[in-house]
Design a protein around this motif. Sequence first.
Motif, mmCIF file in Angstrom:
data_model
loop_
_atom_site.group_PDB
_atom_site.id
_atom_site.type_symbol
_atom_site.label_atom_id
_atom_site.label_comp_id
_atom_site.label_asym_id
_atom_site.label_seq_id
_atom_site.Cartn_x
_atom_site.Cartn_y
_atom_site.Cartn_z
ATOM 1 N N ARG A 134 57.247 36.012 35.739
ATOM 2 C CA ARG A 134 57.922 37.304 35.668
ATOM 3 C C ARG A 134 57.178 38.323 36.540
ATOM 4 N NH1 ARG A 134 60.325 34.119 33.066
ATOM 5 N NH2 ARG A 134 61.080 34.263 30.907
ATOM 6 N N TYR A 135 57.966 39.239 37.100
ATOM 7 C CA TYR A 135 57.435 40.493 37.614
ATOM 8 C C TYR A 135 57.898 41.580 36.656
ATOM 9 C CZ TYR A 135 57.578 44.968 39.983
ATOM 10 O OH TYR A 135 57.458 46.312 40.254
ATOM 11 N N ALA A 136 56.991 42.461 36.245
ATOM 12 C CA ALA A 136 57.316 43.457 35.231
ATOM 13 C C ALA A 136 56.865 44.838 35.671
ATOM 14 C CB ALA A 136 56.657 43.086 33.896
ATOM 15 N N PHE A 137 57.569 45.849 35.138
ATOM 16 C CA PHE A 137 57.287 47.233 35.518
ATOM 17 C C PHE A 137 57.650 48.167 34.368
ATOM 18 C CE2 PHE A 137 59.197 51.254 36.982
ATOM 19 C CZ PHE A 137 58.078 51.844 37.549
ATOM 20 N N THR A 138 56.861 49.233 34.219
ATOM 21 C CA THR A 138 57.208 50.311 33.304
ATOM 22 C C THR A 138 56.705 51.633 33.865
ATOM 23 O OG1 THR A 138 57.057 51.136 31.031
ATOM 24 C CG2 THR A 138 55.095 50.091 31.923
ATOM 25 N N SER A 139 57.480 52.679 33.634
ATOM 26 C CA SER A 139 57.082 54.052 33.915
ATOM 27 C C SER A 139 57.214 54.812 32.606
ATOM 28 C CB SER A 139 57.970 54.661 35.004
ATOM 29 O OG SER A 139 57.613 56.014 35.239
ATOM 30 N N TYR A 140 56.123 55.420 32.138
ATOM 31 C CA TYR A 140 56.129 55.974 30.788
ATOM 32 C C TYR A 140 55.361 57.291 30.732
ATOM 33 C CZ TYR A 140 51.477 53.781 30.582
ATOM 34 O OH TYR A 140 50.181 53.418 30.825
ATOM 35 N N LYS A 141 55.602 58.033 29.661
ATOM 36 C CA LYS A 141 54.895 59.281 29.396
ATOM 37 C C LYS A 141 54.177 59.166 28.057
ATOM 38 C CE LYS A 141 58.232 62.152 31.902
ATOM 39 N NZ LYS A 141 59.176 63.300 31.795
ATOM 40 N N VAL A 142 53.009 59.799 27.968
ATOM 41 C CA VAL A 142 52.216 59.714 26.745
ATOM 42 C C VAL A 142 51.853 61.117 26.260
ATOM 43 C CG1 VAL A 142 51.259 57.475 27.359
ATOM 44 C CG2 VAL A 142 50.045 59.532 28.010
ATOM 45 N N ASP A 143 51.711 61.211 24.942
ATOM 46 C CA ASP A 143 51.166 62.414 24.299
ATOM 47 C C ASP A 143 49.812 62.041 23.703
ATOM 48 O OD1 ASP A 143 53.554 63.631 24.909
ATOM 49 O OD2 ASP A 143 54.399 63.401 22.905
ATOM 50 N N ILE A 144 48.775 62.768 24.080
ATOM 51 C CA ILE A 144 47.429 62.529 23.563
ATOM 52 C C ILE A 144 46.922 63.831 22.942
ATOM 53 C CG2 ILE A 144 45.064 61.859 24.132
ATOM 54 C CD1 ILE A 144 46.163 60.287 26.488
ATOM 55 N N THR A 145 46.582 63.782 21.650
ATOM 56 C CA THR A 145 46.129 64.990 20.953
ATOM 57 C C THR A 145 44.853 64.704 20.184
ATOM 58 O OG1 THR A 145 47.519 64.457 19.030
ATOM 59 C CG2 THR A 145 48.481 65.888 20.719
ATOM 60 N N ARG A 146 44.075 65.774 20.021
ATOM 61 C CA ARG A 146 42.833 65.713 19.213
ATOM 62 C C ARG A 146 42.706 67.041 18.478
ATOM 63 N NH1 ARG A 146 38.449 66.176 16.514
ATOM 64 N NH2 ARG A 146 36.596 64.910 17.008
#
Length: 232
Positions: A134-146
């Motif tokens: 397989r060739y795989a791909f993702t484009s994503y956004k993250v929320d990081i909080t402290r």
Amino acid sequence: MIQRQRSISVYTSTLIFSVLLLLGSATTAHAQLKMFRVDNDSIPLFRGFAVSFDLVGPAMLALGDYGTYEGALHINLHDQWFPIFEMGIGRANHNDDENTHITYKTTAPFFRIGMDWNIMRNKHAANRLYAGFRYAFTSYKVDITRDNLPDPIWGTTSDFGVEDMKCSMHWLEAVFGLDAKIYGPLHLGWMVRYKRRIAHNDGTLGATWYVPGFGKNDNDGFAANFNVIIDI
């Protein structure tokens, strides 16, 4: 004269043995190659479609803090080659309570495209053993909080966070699996994947904790699926 006749006899025996050995080797090689050749039988090239969905990813979401929902479309070519397109949604909601106290959240789609080969000797059998890539791909956004991040100089605390940090990853997979016919068009199967990252963008804060479709962020890793497959 007797010595010469013996030499001729030995030479002739050696020649016959060598020819028989070569014939035996050729027969063995032909038998081995026959396992992998495409037979000129009456089965057409196009054999239909199949759809599948995975049960491991939803179970991981139910029992832990990350997982996937994913499905696939398979094209059956002569019961031997299976071009495949997979897509899904990966989710994570992780809180590192013991160490950093950072909360990590993401939800994003991922895509894979590749090919499986049926490596069974009888490729038209109901059950299949296959290997593929397989060739795989993702484009994503993250929320990081402290929350309540201590200030070592002033002795106060403040909340820290970033929302919608853009990230992406490209990776390759080697797969090996088995599917078995249960009844009619219904098959059940399992698959093992080895994943290798080839390119990535971790955003502005360094390595993200989880990548949709890939799993915990690293250079490589293993994963498994248990699939419900329906022939169409």
